[in-house]
Design a protein around this motif. Structure first.
Motif, mmCIF file in Angstrom:
data_model
loop_
_atom_site.group_PDB
_atom_site.id
_atom_site.type_symbol
_atom_site.label_atom_id
_atom_site.label_comp_id
_atom_site.label_asym_id
_atom_site.label_seq_id
_atom_site.Cartn_x
_atom_site.Cartn_y
_atom_site.Cartn_z
ATOM 1 N N ASN A 8 -50.404 -1.038 -109.059
ATOM 2 C CA ASN A 8 -49.837 -0.223 -110.130
ATOM 3 C C ASN A 8 -48.657 0.545 -109.557
ATOM 4 O O ASN A 8 -48.822 1.378 -108.664
ATOM 5 C CB ASN A 8 -50.879 0.744 -110.702
ATOM 6 C CG ASN A 8 -51.883 0.035 -111.549
ATOM 7 O OD1 ASN A 8 -51.518 -0.736 -112.430
ATOM 8 N ND2 ASN A 8 -53.155 0.267 -111.297
ATOM 9 N N MET A 9 -47.458 0.255 -110.074
ATOM 10 C CA MET A 9 -46.234 0.867 -109.572
ATOM 11 C C MET A 9 -45.885 2.079 -110.424
ATOM 12 O O MET A 9 -45.858 1.996 -111.651
ATOM 13 C CB MET A 9 -45.078 -0.141 -109.622
ATOM 14 C CG MET A 9 -45.358 -1.455 -108.891
ATOM 15 S SD MET A 9 -45.582 -1.257 -107.137
ATOM 16 C CE MET A 9 -43.925 -0.846 -106.660
ATOM 17 N N LYS A 10 -45.627 3.187 -109.771
ATOM 18 C CA LYS A 10 -45.275 4.419 -110.470
ATOM 19 C C LYS A 10 -43.788 4.389 -110.816
ATOM 20 O O LYS A 10 -42.968 3.958 -109.997
ATOM 21 C CB LYS A 10 -45.574 5.601 -109.561
ATOM 22 C CG LYS A 10 -45.879 6.881 -110.275
ATOM 23 C CD LYS A 10 -46.624 7.795 -109.329
ATOM 24 C CE LYS A 10 -46.577 9.240 -109.717
ATOM 25 N NZ LYS A 10 -46.800 9.533 -111.090
ATOM 26 N N GLY A 11 -43.439 4.831 -112.020
ATOM 27 C CA GLY A 11 -42.045 4.851 -112.442
ATOM 28 C C GLY A 11 -41.231 5.849 -111.640
ATOM 29 O O GLY A 11 -41.698 6.948 -111.357
ATOM 30 N N LYS A 12 -40.028 5.469 -111.277
ATOM 31 C CA LYS A 12 -39.174 6.335 -110.468
ATOM 32 C C LYS A 12 -38.447 7.353 -111.339
ATOM 33 O O LYS A 12 -38.082 7.054 -112.480
ATOM 34 C CB LYS A 12 -38.128 5.496 -109.735
ATOM 35 C CG LYS A 12 -38.702 4.559 -108.708
ATOM 36 C CD LYS A 12 -37.592 3.813 -108.015
ATOM 37 C CE LYS A 12 -38.149 2.909 -106.937
ATOM 38 N NZ LYS A 12 -37.074 2.200 -106.228
ATOM 39 N N PRO A 13 -38.190 8.544 -110.811
ATOM 40 C CA PRO A 13 -37.407 9.526 -111.581
ATOM 41 C C PRO A 13 -35.929 9.138 -111.607
ATOM 42 O O PRO A 13 -35.398 8.616 -110.626
ATOM 43 C CB PRO A 13 -37.622 10.825 -110.823
ATOM 44 C CG PRO A 13 -37.992 10.429 -109.445
ATOM 45 C CD PRO A 13 -38.668 9.091 -109.548
ATOM 46 N N ARG A 14 -35.283 9.368 -112.724
ATOM 47 C CA ARG A 14 -33.848 9.126 -112.872
ATOM 48 C C ARG A 14 -33.216 10.401 -113.403
ATOM 49 O O ARG A 14 -33.740 11.043 -114.310
ATOM 50 C CB ARG A 14 -33.576 7.982 -113.852
ATOM 51 C CG ARG A 14 -34.019 6.630 -113.343
ATOM 52 C CD ARG A 14 -33.077 6.166 -112.250
ATOM 53 N NE ARG A 14 -33.486 4.879 -111.733
ATOM 54 C CZ ARG A 14 -33.714 4.640 -110.462
ATOM 55 N NH1 ARG A 14 -33.593 5.597 -109.572
ATOM 56 N NH2 ARG A 14 -34.066 3.451 -110.056
#
Length: 98
Positions: free
Chosen positions: A61-67
């Protein structure tokens, strides 16, 4: 228990990176999959879509990166990655020559 997903709805896209290309040499292929899919559903979907035999499935499960947009910080959505190991001798031609 997750709802029953259609096998063609499980696989979203293949992941083509330098690391996944190296893994393809070891009969391992990387896909982005539906976050609700379990390992058995992923195995069935790959076998049906590419007509190969799957030996093992590992999921992450990959965590979404902050943008950042100026001062505002938003997050990309979380997603699920699957590394599918094929039986020796089987290959997915989609990845060959990429």
């Amino acid at each position: 228990m997750p709802s029953e997903l259609h096998p063609y709805a499980v696989l979203i896209r293949p992941i083509i990176t330098e690391k996944s290309t190296i893994l393809a040499g070891q009969d391992k292929y990387v896909f982005e999959v539906d976050p609700r899919a379990n390992k058995a559903q992923i195995k069935e979907a790959v076998q049906l879509a590419f007509n190969v035999r799957v030996a093992d499935v590992n999921t992450i499960n990959m965590k979404g990166k902050p943008r950042r947009f100026g001062r505002r910080v938003v997050h990309r959505p979380n997603w699920k990655k699957a590394i599918v190991t094929l039986v020796p001798g089987d290959k997915i031609e989609l990845f060959e020559g990429v």
